[in-house]
Design an enzyme around this catalytic site. Structure first.
Site, PDB file in Angstrom:
ATOM      1  N   ASP A   1     -34.712   3.478 -16.915  1.00  0.00           N
ATOM      2  CA  ASP A   1     -35.691   3.242 -15.887  1.00  0.00           C
ATOM      3  C   ASP A   1     -37.054   3.181 -16.298  1.00  0.00           C
ATOM      4  O   ASP A   1     -37.189   2.467 -17.322  1.00  0.00           O
ATOM      5  CB  ASP A   1     -35.634   4.680 -15.016  1.00  0.00           C
ATOM      6  CG  ASP A   1     -35.704   4.507 -13.461  1.00  0.00           C
ATOM      7  OD1 ASP A   1     -36.860   4.070 -13.094  1.00  0.00           O
ATOM      8  OD2 ASP A   1     -34.680   5.028 -12.915  1.00  0.00           O
TER       9      ASP A   1
ATOM     10  N   HIS B   1     -40.649   5.572 -10.164  1.00  0.00           N
ATOM     11  CA  HIS B   1     -39.048   5.668  -9.868  1.00  0.00           C
ATOM     12  C   HIS B   1     -38.671   6.172 -10.954  1.00  0.00           C
ATOM     13  O   HIS B   1     -37.721   7.069 -10.764  1.00  0.00           O
ATOM     14  CB  HIS B   1     -38.914   4.177 -10.141  1.00  0.00           C
ATOM     15  CG  HIS B   1     -37.384   3.838  -9.775  1.00  0.00           C
ATOM     16  ND1 HIS B   1     -36.355   3.903 -10.571  1.00  0.00           N
ATOM     17  CD2 HIS B   1     -37.056   3.060  -8.641  1.00  0.00           C
ATOM     18  CE1 HIS B   1     -35.033   3.241  -9.884  1.00  0.00           C
ATOM     19  NE2 HIS B   1     -35.453   3.059  -8.691  1.00  0.00           N
TER      20      HIS B   1
ATOM     21  N   SER C   1     -30.934   3.748  -5.736  1.00  0.00           N
ATOM     22  CA  SER C   1     -31.534   4.418  -6.934  1.00  0.00           C
ATOM     23  C   SER C   1     -31.569   5.965  -6.963  1.00  0.00           C
ATOM     24  O   SER C   1     -31.648   6.712  -8.039  1.00  0.00           O
ATOM     25  CB  SER C   1     -32.996   3.973  -7.237  1.00  0.00           C
ATOM     26  OG  SER C   1     -32.995   2.495  -7.743  1.00  0.00           O
TER      27      SER C   1
END
Ligand SMILES: *[C@@H]1O[C@H](CO)[C@@H](O)[C@H](O)[C@H]1NC(C)=O
Ligand SMILES: *[C@@H]1O[C@H](CO)[C@@H](O)[C@H](O)[C@H]1NC(C)=O
Ligand SMILES: *[C@@H]1O[C@H](CO)[C@@H](O)[C@H](O)[C@H]1NC(C)=O
Ligand SMILES: *[C@@H]1O[C@H](CO)[C@@H](O)[C@H](O)[C@H]1NC(C)=O
Ligand SMILES: *[C@@H]1O[C@H](CO)[C@@H](O)[C@H](O)[C@H]1NC(C)=O
Ligand SMILES: *[C@@H]1O[C@H](CO)[C@@H](O)[C@H](O)[C@H]1NC(C)=O
Ligand SMILES: *[C@@H]1O[C@H](CO)[C@@H](O)[C@H](O)[C@H]1NC(C)=O
Length: 774
Positions: A150, A220, A564
């Site tokens: 990520d 994220h 996600s």
């Protein structure tokens, strides 16, 4: 017909004339050579030998080993065999023909699966799907190591505090790679962090030292990793909303980050060459679970770095969980479709942040008579005070179109017409939070964000910069017609509250990518759905909650939406299963999660899509995850590495390719039927007359007798043989045959859906049946 050889030569000449003078057409490629077993107990000398063999191979094409050394920027030496290099198209094409080469593909960019987060920044909850009994049984996932690929991690987040954690597991071989970031520290919770940026640099050019760190400057990666394995953090909230204890699915697991995603170039942020390097290292380091919330367009397996990396991980017993993508609600959009991946769609939870729009013609403030929207705006309008409400189309600046103004795009609003009013903006094109900002810049006191028709009932609570409420399509139409119906329309917006137990929940998010699987339609994808709308989890402190430059606010936790976010929910559940059943294969774990899923919402109705229609397995796979039941599925549909190789063989991959892929002699068994692949779902995309498929189930529960129940897909008759399976001990396997017959030809020849359920009265082992007649 053949093209004229002279024309062909001419065009080659032209092409070379066009291209030769510059090196611009040199691109970065991945040359994939299959597997190795240098992973665990090898010296650096052995690894150097592998790298030398890569130079030698490439050197034979480029003319010298030195040229090869210049061209290569990654040599994959541990579990994945191959290298990444700067090559021209011709060289790449030549290398692809070498017998030792499985595939050569461009180092392409992939996207984090919140690319629609610009569209979908919202807010909600976790907690709902994680009943404490499963946590207790599986000791909160302790002993399990979860890695993610990520944007890295914000190590200071309390979600990664090692309070209450014992020493690092002795099997762990990872490191904390903090070359240029002295402030970055790992601990007994966050036990590893590495970064991979050479593939990114090969596309964007040289990087400065700020890129030499696994630190998450985007948000994220901290969000996904903390959703999978974050520690307990009481008092977590976004601007006070959704206050509660944040936690991951496996709150006592250890976590490690592999940073492969960087600031977007051309909409892509994670590159194949880096992704493969990260998989190779994560297998070496000793992770048990890999969570991968990124992907590209569906591609053939050997051209897809996530599919290749996942295969090698699964071969080593590591379960790999991937997001389905945010390209819904169109059919055939699902990515990460390899049968060795666990692919996750996104749906809602039963928590909302209602903020009501009160129209002036509703004089009382009785909440039931108001339009219910959602918001995460920390700003309030004066209580019960009404303001003029106006469609943004009616406030357009002289030089702008009404269409752009209605979308509240930058530079389209006339300040004189907006000032002091509540502006109604239509969803679409620019980010939702940007519309709020444009409204605020133009002097609006508030914003009503109305869905376009395509977004249906999917509304999201965003951290807007002004008082705002996001309302659904039907309500939007009502607001516009109210504005048209009266001379001086007035409205108010109430301050958001946190509401639990909302119904219906879950329903499918409109953005969640859908089947059918465009690469291998015989495998149903996604496999499962989990919460992915307005999920609150840890965030970076390097950016504001909207990820927009104008946003100077900082939050410790943020609400984000996307597959996600649903993917690490499943990674957390897999972490629990790994702790509870350490010997189960990744396929057995996936089977347990799939066959225990439910397809009803909290009103005991079939799960719907974002416009209230019945959703299908193309949206949710086997259904919505039920972690408690997944711990004790009764039976599993297991698969071993060889089954995956047979699957590739049945797809027509060559024996040589498969031998390299698997590192060892392999013989394709014949006959081999794709529909007999022992997957927990049954998909027949081309049914003519009738078909019999074979499955094998393994008992992982108490002894018992299972009987089959079938819900037939419309227009078919389905029978199973034998109808009863008796198990005396754990590990015992039984094979059955399922025959699907066309009963009456359906006029539309569309996909139809049914179910097979094996039950001993205590366990319910459910498989979706998906059929299309041709
Ligand atoms: C795989 O990638 C190579 C190199 O980019 C390309 O030439 C080839 O067409 C791709 N194969 C498929 C089936 O997409
Ligand atoms: C490094 O490069 C990035 C992106 O180009 C830039 O934003 C940043 O300011 C640079 N940092 C340093 C320390 O030079
Ligand atoms: C959140 O909840 C905790 C514990 O119940 C409480 O102490 C804290 O004040 C709350 N914070 C907010 C912002 O509501
Ligand atoms: C839109 O929201 C309202 C609540 O304000 C709700 O009653 C209605 O069912 C929703 N419409 C659709 C199509 O979901
Ligand atoms: C309209 O004019 C304003 C002021 O000159 C400018 O800022 C804005 O960008 C223009 N908008 C469009 C859509 O051209
Ligand atoms: C409101 O009026 C505008 C034109 O003034 C029209 O374009 C729009 O369709 C109307 N909306 C509704 C919901 O009646
Ligand atoms: C929901 O399903 C219906 C019927 O299949 C379809 O027409 C509609 O577009 C779907 N809506 C969404 C948002 O997926």
């Amino acid at each position: 017909m053949r093209a004229s050889p002279i024309l062909y030569l001419l065009s080659l000449l032209l092409l070379s004339l066009l291209h030769r003078p510059t090196f611009a057409h040199k691109k970065s490629y991945v040359v994939y050579l299959g597997a190795h077993s240098h992973g665990q107990e090898v010296s650096s000398i052995d690894l150097n030998q592998v790298t030398d063999s890569h130079y030698e191979l490439l050197g034979s094409f480029l003319g010298s080993c030195d040229k090869a050394k210049d061209a290569v920027f990654y040599s994959y030496t541990r579990h994945i065999n191959g290298f990444a290099a700067i090559l021209d198209d011709e060289e790449a094409a030549q290398i692809a023909k070498h017998p030792k080469v499985v595939s050569v593909f461009l180092n392409k960019g992939r996207q984090l699966h919140t690319t629609r987060s610009w569209d979908f920044l919202g807010l909600e909850d976790d907690g709902v799907i994680h009943p404490s009994s499963a946590w207790k049984k599986a000791r909160f996932g302790e002993d399990t190591i979860i890695g993610n690929l990520d944007t890295g991690v914000w190590p200071e987040s309390k979600s990664f505090s090692d309070e209450g954690m014992g020493p690092k597991p002795s099997k762990w071989k990872g490191i904390c790679q903090t070359d240029e970031d002295a402030s970055f520290h790992c601990n007994r919770k966050l036990i590893g962090a590495r970064y991979f940026n050479k593939g990114y640099a090969s596309v964007v050019g040289p990087l400065n030292s700020s890129f030499d760190s696994p630190r998450d400057t985007e948000g994220h990666g901290s969000h996904t990793l903390s959703t999978a394995g974050g520690n307990f953090v009481p008092g977590a909230n976004v601007f006070g909303f959704g206050n509660g204890t944040a936690k991951g699915g496996s709150p006592k697991a250890r976590v490690a980050t592999y940073k492969v995603c960087w600031p977007p170039v051309g909409g892509n942020e994670c590159f194949d060459a880096d992704i493969l390097a990260a998989f190779d290292m994560a297998i070496h380091d000793g992770v048990d679970v890999l969570s991968v919330s990124l992907g590209g367009n569906p591609a053939p397996f050997f051209n897809d770095s996530v599919a290749i990396g996942s295969f090698h991980a699964v071969k080593h017993g590591i379960a790999v969980i991937c997001s389905a993508g945010n390209s819904g609600p169109d059919d055939g959009t699902v990515s990460n479709i390899a049968p060795w991946q666990i692919t996750v769609g996104a749906s809602t939870m039963d928590r909302q942040f209602p903020s009501y729009v009160v129209l002036g013609n509703k004089m009382s403030l009785k909440v039931t008579s108001h339009i219910q929207g959602e918001s995460l705006s920390p700003k309030a309008l004066p209580n019960k005070k009404f303001f003029p409400i106006v469609s943004a189309a009616d406030t357009k600046a002289a030089n702008a179109s009404a269409g752009d103004a209605l979308l509240c795009k930058a530079g389209t609003l006339d300040l004189r017409k907006v000032k002091g009013k509540i502006l109604v903006c239509l969803r679409g094109d620019n980010a939702r939070v940007d519309k709020g900002r444009q409204a605020a810049l133009a002097g609006a006191v508030g914003m009503v964000l109305a869905n376009d028709e395509a977004s249906g009932n999917e509304i999201l609570a965003d951290p807007h910069v002004l008082p705002a409420s996001h309302i659904n399509y039907t309500d939007g139409v009502a607001v516009f017609s109210y504005i048209n119906s009266t001379r001086s329309p007035m409205a108010s917006i109430t301050f958001p509250t946190t509401q639990l137990g909302t119904k219906p929940a879950p329903f499918m998010a409109a953005f969640s990518s859908k089947g059918p699987n465009t690469i291998t339609p015989e495998i149903l994808k996604p496999d499962i759905t989990a919460p992915g709308v307005s999920v609150i989890a840890a965030y970076t402190e390097a950016q504001g909650p909207t990820n927009e430059d104008f946003d100077t606010r900082r939050v410790l936790f943020n609400s984000v939406s996307g597959t996600s976010m649903s993917c690490p929910h499943i990674s957390g559940v897999v972490g629990l299963l790994k702790t509870l059943h350490p010997t189960w294969s990744p396929a057995a774990i996936r089977s347990a999660i799939m066959t225990t899923a439910r397809t009803q919402d909290n009103m005991m109705e079939p799960i719907t899509n974002a416009s209230h229609f019945k959703a299908t397995p193309f949206s949710y796979g086997a259904g919505h995850v039920e972690p408690n039941r997944a711990m004790d599925p009764g039976l599993v549909y297991d698969l071993a590495t060889n089954d995956y190789l047979n699957f590739l063989c049945a797809l027509g991959y060559s024996q040589t390719q498969i031998e390299l892929f698997s590192e060892g002699p392999y013989k394709c068994p014949k006959p081999l039927v794709l529909t007999d692949f022992n997957y927990p779902s049954i998909t027949v995309p081309k049914l003519t007359g009738s078909i019999t498929v074979i499955r094998t189930v393994k008992n992982v529960g108490s002894p018992g007798t299972y009987t089959a129940r079938i819900l037939e897909p419309t227009g078919t008759s389905v029978s199973v043989e034998p109808k009863m399976l008796k198990f005396k001990r754990i590990g015992e396997e039984k094979t059955f045959k399922l025959t699907i017959k066309v009963r009456r030809s359906s006029a539309g020849r569309d996909y139809v859906f049914g179910k097979l359920i094996w039950s001993d009265g205590k366990h319910f082992v459910r498989s979706p049946i998906v059929v299309k007649e041709i």
